[in-house]
Design a protein around this motif. Structure first.
Motif, short mmCIF file in Angstrom:
data_model
loop_
_atom_site.label_atom_id
_atom_site.label_comp_id
_atom_site.label_asym_id
_atom_site.label_seq_id
_atom_site.Cartn_x
_atom_site.Cartn_y
_atom_site.Cartn_z
N PHE A 36 0.82 -1.21 0.00
CA PHE A 36 0.00 0.00 0.00
C PHE A 36 0.86 1.26 0.00
CE2 PHE A 36 -2.56 3.30 2.15
CZ PHE A 36 -3.66 3.31 1.31
N ARG A 64 -8.57 -0.10 -10.88
CA ARG A 64 -7.75 0.35 -9.76
C ARG A 64 -8.28 1.66 -9.15
NH1 ARG A 64 -2.95 -0.20 -12.03
NH2 ARG A 64 -2.48 -2.21 -11.06
N ASP A 67 -8.93 1.71 -5.32
CA ASP A 67 -7.69 1.70 -4.56
C ASP A 67 -6.97 3.04 -4.69
OD1 ASP A 67 -8.13 -0.90 -3.75
OD2 ASP A 67 -6.98 -1.78 -5.39
N GLU A 291 -12.45 0.89 2.70
CA GLU A 291 -12.29 -0.49 2.25
C GLU A 291 -13.43 -1.36 2.76
OE1 GLU A 291 -9.32 -4.29 3.07
OE2 GLU A 291 -8.65 -2.27 3.58
#
Length: 402
Positions: A36, A64, A67, A291
């Motif tokens: 991360f 993506r 994220d 998340e």
């Protein structure tokens, strides 16, 4: 000559912002997936304009974007705390870090715009079934009536399940019920590992401590916390951690750091760094909450999709209708009051268009009508009008709309 990916060995050290652009496309793609903090470095480098166009495209690939948004949110908070720390220590790097913070904020706003269509698409997909069954006055009336008489409806639904030869299962009260029931029914196939069992066995404080450890280690997340059976506890623990941290971090709210207190520059270093560390921890909690929110939506969507194709789906739908029919028959006046409350927002065919009956207005109307029914739910009060089970109710609504 640019350094090769082998000489840089990105898996062993965190690259400087300018060094990220030296990675070839394959190495860069692997770098993004490795840790991360690598993703965080990449998004800051991208915001500062260091990445090559091909790298920018890889970073902003549709798969993506979630994220990317998480990393930008974390980067923004982390850089803000870094600026606060450097300013406190009169570190000359504060100006450069402030510039990076502004760049990251701009990038985050841009990614928020990029992900808006994805969020809307996900919402439409997730709500498709609900929309098809809750955007008319009749179905909405029946649904709200079940909320007005939850104990009786649960009893009627259990009886309908037994009559249909189905195991009794109450309607889910929230998204966590849906996830837990979906796992029990085999719609979510995550195994119950020793790590999951250990977390399930922990008390409230010990579990919250485990969640805090997971928050602190951005690069090594505990996969057991992601198990369907732990989502309710994970959500509660994250909320508790936010509540416990906000005041220590001197944050302006549970969702924003805000400015530091005016007396911060004069605080002793120990007190100042206690605040700074709490602010950095709060930023990490927010990343985990983002998340977690995505994960429970994915779980609930999977359960909903698989239930629709399950062999007993039609029988359960019929049992639900039968229970609602009986509830309407038992409380016709209450159902009529709900229908009357909804009618001004409906089209001539009884539909409740979201553009008119907005989610906010819907929530407000539901609160008001349930409170109204609760206030008058006394044996000595008889409500006016009557309402029949669903087939007649639909015809009544159509006639009333003419």
């Amino acid at each position: 000559m640019p350094a090769t990916s082998d000489s840089l060995q990105p898996q062993h050290r965190r690259l400087r912002l300018r060094e990220v652009s030296d990675l070839d496309d394959n190495a860069f793609s692997g770098y993004l997936q490795d840790r991360f903090d690598h993703l965080v470095t990449a998004v800051i480098a991208d915001a500062a304009g260091y990445l090559r166009p091909a790298q920018h495209d890889l970073l902003h690939a549709p798969g993506r974007l979630h994220d990317l948004r998480d990393a930008l949110t974390f980067s923004e908070g982390d850089l803000q705390v870094a600026v606060e720390r450097m300013t406190y220590r009169r570190d000359p790097r504060a100006a450069r870090t402030s510039r990076q913070l502004r760049q990251v904020r701009t990038a985050r706003h841009q990614v928020h715009r990029e992900t808006a269509p994805l969020r809307r698409a996900e919402d439409r997909t997730r709500d498709a079934a609900a929309e098809s069954t809750s955007t008319d006055t009749v179905t909405t009336t029946r649904s709200w009536l079940a909320h007005a008489y939850p104990a009786r409806f649960t009893q009627l639904l259990a009886q309908a399940h037994v009559a249909a030869g189905l195991p009794a299962r109450p309607l889910a009260k929230d998204i966590f019920d849906t996830i837990e029931e979906g796992w029990a029914d085999g719609h979510l196939t995550a195994p119950s590992t020793p790590g999951v069992e250990q977390l399930l066995a922990k008390g409230v404080v010990a579990f919250r401590s485990a969640v805090a450890d997971d928050v602190r280690d951005q690069n090594h997340r505990d996969p057991a916390l992601r198990h369907p059976l732990l989502q309710r506890r994970w959500n509660t623990a994250l909320e508790e951690l936010v509540s416990l941290t906000v005041s220590v971090a001197r944050a302006s709210s549970p969702s924003a750091l805000g400015a530091l207190p005016s007396d911060f520059p004069g605080l002793p270093e120990e007190d100042a760094f206690k605040i700074l560390n709490a602010r950095r921890f709060l930023v990490a909690i927010w990343q985990r909450r983002a998340e977690h929110t995505r994960l429970i939506r994915q779980y609930a969507g999977t359960v909903t999709d698989r239930r629709r194709t399950a062999p007993d789906h039609e029988l359960r739908s019929q049992a639900l209708d039968a229970a609602l029919d009986r509830l309407v028959a038992e409380h016709p006046a209450a159902a009529a009051r709900i229908l009357a409350r909804l009618r001004p927002y409906a089209t001539t065919d009884g539909r409740l268009e979201q553009a008119v009956f907005t989610p906010a207005l819907r929530a407000q109307a539901k609160r008001e009508v349930l409170a109204d029914l609760a206030a008058i739910r006394r044996p000595d009060i008889v409500l006016p009008s009557a309402i029949a089970p669903r087939p007649v109710l639909a015809a009544t609504a159509a006639l009333a709309a003419r």
